[in-house]
Design an enzyme around this catalytic site. Structure first.
Site, PDB file in Angstrom:
ATOM      1  N   HIS A  71     -68.728 -20.235 -47.758  1.00  0.00           N
ATOM      2  CA  HIS A  71     -68.128 -19.753 -46.505  1.00  0.00           C
ATOM      3  C   HIS A  71     -68.464 -18.275 -46.356  1.00  0.00           C
ATOM      4  CE1 HIS A  71     -65.369 -18.543 -43.465  1.00  0.00           C
ATOM      5  NE2 HIS A  71     -64.261 -18.468 -44.195  1.00  0.00           N
TER       6      HIS A  71
ATOM      7  N   CYS B 226     -62.487 -15.367 -39.975  1.00  0.00           N
ATOM      8  CA  CYS B 226     -63.427 -16.419 -40.372  1.00  0.00           C
ATOM      9  C   CYS B 226     -64.107 -17.095 -39.191  1.00  0.00           C
ATOM     10  CB  CYS B 226     -62.717 -17.469 -41.218  1.00  0.00           C
ATOM     11  SG  CYS B 226     -62.109 -16.837 -42.789  1.00  0.00           S
TER      12      CYS B 226
ATOM     13  N   CYS C  57     -59.945 -22.350 -39.334  1.00  0.00           N
ATOM     14  CA  CYS C  57     -58.801 -21.462 -39.452  1.00  0.00           C
ATOM     15  C   CYS C  57     -59.284 -20.024 -39.561  1.00  0.00           C
ATOM     16  CB  CYS C  57     -57.963 -21.839 -40.673  1.00  0.00           C
ATOM     17  SG  CYS C  57     -58.876 -21.870 -42.225  1.00  0.00           S
TER      18      CYS C  57
END
Length: 385
Positions: A340, A91, A370
């Site tokens: 996201h 991510c 994260c």
């Protein structure tokens, strides 16, 4: 001796398309090409002086395979002689792309680097790269590793398990998570209505505004089923699947002068740290502690924070540990409301952070997120002007 600096000339992104929304049919190379062209046009930089193109992307298979940074640059019609490389820090991929760009500039080996990321989650569903090996006898990326099993056992490794572990460890209730999620939607809708994203957004086709924020309520959230028995997590407290691309121009002081560029900010600090890979999502906590210790700053010195809302407990646990002012954290909403888009999110958040610093007159902005594997990047940027 003058200390080298890495300057930010501009940072942009597409509006985020919701799952199967306006960007779903756009090839990832064309998504990336769009922000590349927009960034070059906005900054006026000659594409021939770009030293490298560094893009983040997760699930780099199919149309996202084969080094999407290079493919997107070429799809943009740009010079053949300019290289590209693709980063996968899960991510945090495009935040790491910015780090690599800044480190190239800080090292003195590069002067102009275009960093960003791209992800079409509608076309390539999340975790497809992780399950691609099943046809070859690998059930997960780790299950058949003797060393991994000896160290971490056979525990399921997933962001859902990690988020649930965090909620339990930090005693975060379903109600706490849903209140944060509702606030994320409310802040995002208010930001869109006020035009706060206008300077960072470069519309593409029918995607002219972020498509994910919605009107909801605590009552609606409370009616949802949990993702697993014994968990308090629901889809309402998780980031949304979506599509998008982002790009940032990082340059040296030499490039500023030679090409007549005006910097908007400079990189103050870059770092990345790790934590429990099974809990997976908790690393922003030690990573933030490390970054503040390295810089001598405190949370009181940070004017704006962007921390990716992969799941609500990521932010809520981080707030408990850092003592940060919640009003400064994701003030325009986060991934729960805005989506996201995996490999694009890092540079997307960076664009939002920069614009919010300028809007509010703040000096320092901190970004963290994260990442799969239990790591977290931290970027601290200082606004100029």
């Amino acid at each position: 001796m003058i200390t080298p600096q890495a300057y930010i000339v501009d940072a942009i992104r597409t509006p985020v398309g919701k799952r199967n929304g306006s960007l779903a049919e756009v090839h990832p190379a064309d998504l990336g090409a769009h922000v590349i062209n927009a960034l070059l046009e906005r900054t006026g930089i000659d594409p021939n002086v770009v030293d490298d193109v560094v893009f983040g992307c997760v699930d780099a298979i199919g149309p996202q395979a084969g080094n999407i940074a290079r493919t997107a640059w070429l799809a943009a019609g740009r010079p053949l002689g300019i290289p590209g490389t693709t980063v996968d820090r899960q991510c945090g991929s495009s935040q790491q792309a910015i780090h690599f760009a800044a480190q190239g500039v800080l090292s003195g080996t590069q002067d102009v680097v275009l960093a960003g990321g791209v992800q079409n989650m509608s076309a390539i569903p999340i975790s497809q790269a992780m399950i691609a090996g099943q046809q070859f006898g690998f059930t997960t990326p780790t299950a058949e590793s003797t060393g991994w099993r000896e160290r971490f056992g056979d525990a399921e490794v997933s962001q859902f398990v990690g988020a649930d572990m965090m909620a339990k460890k930090w005693d975060i209730s379903r109600e706490d998570m849903e209140r944060w999620a509702l606030q994320s939607h409310e802040r995002a809708r208010a930001a869109i209505a006020a035009g706060r994203f206008d300077n960072e957004n470069v519309p593409l086709g029918d995607c002219v505004v972020d498509e994910c924020p919605r009107e909801t309520s605590l009552e609606k959230m409370a009616s949802l089923d949990t993702l697993a028995e014994g968990s308090d997590l629901t889809a309402a407290v998780a980031s949304q699947i979506c599509d998008g691309a982002s790009a940032t121009l990082v340059v040296s002081e030499k490039a500023l002068k030679e090409y007549g560029l005006t910097p908007r900010a400079r990189i103050h600090h870059l770092s990345v740290r790790g934590d429990d890979p099974v809990m997976m999502l908790s690393a922003p906590i030690p990573a933030t502690e490390y970054a503040l210790a390295k810089t001598g700053l405190s949370m009181d010195d940070i004017d704006v924070v962007e921390i990716n809302e992969a799941f609500a407990p990521v932010v809520l646990a981080w707030l408990k540990e850092t003592g940060a002012d919640p009003a400064k954290v994701n003030p325009n909403g986060g991934g729960i409301a805005l989506g996201h888009p995996l490999g694009a999110t890092g540079a997307k958040l960076f664009a939002t952070l920069l614009n919010e610093l300028e809007r509010t007159g703040g000096r320092y902005g901190l970004q963290t997120m994260c990442e799969g594997g239990g790591t977290a990047n931290v970027t601290i940027v200082e606004r100029l002007g």
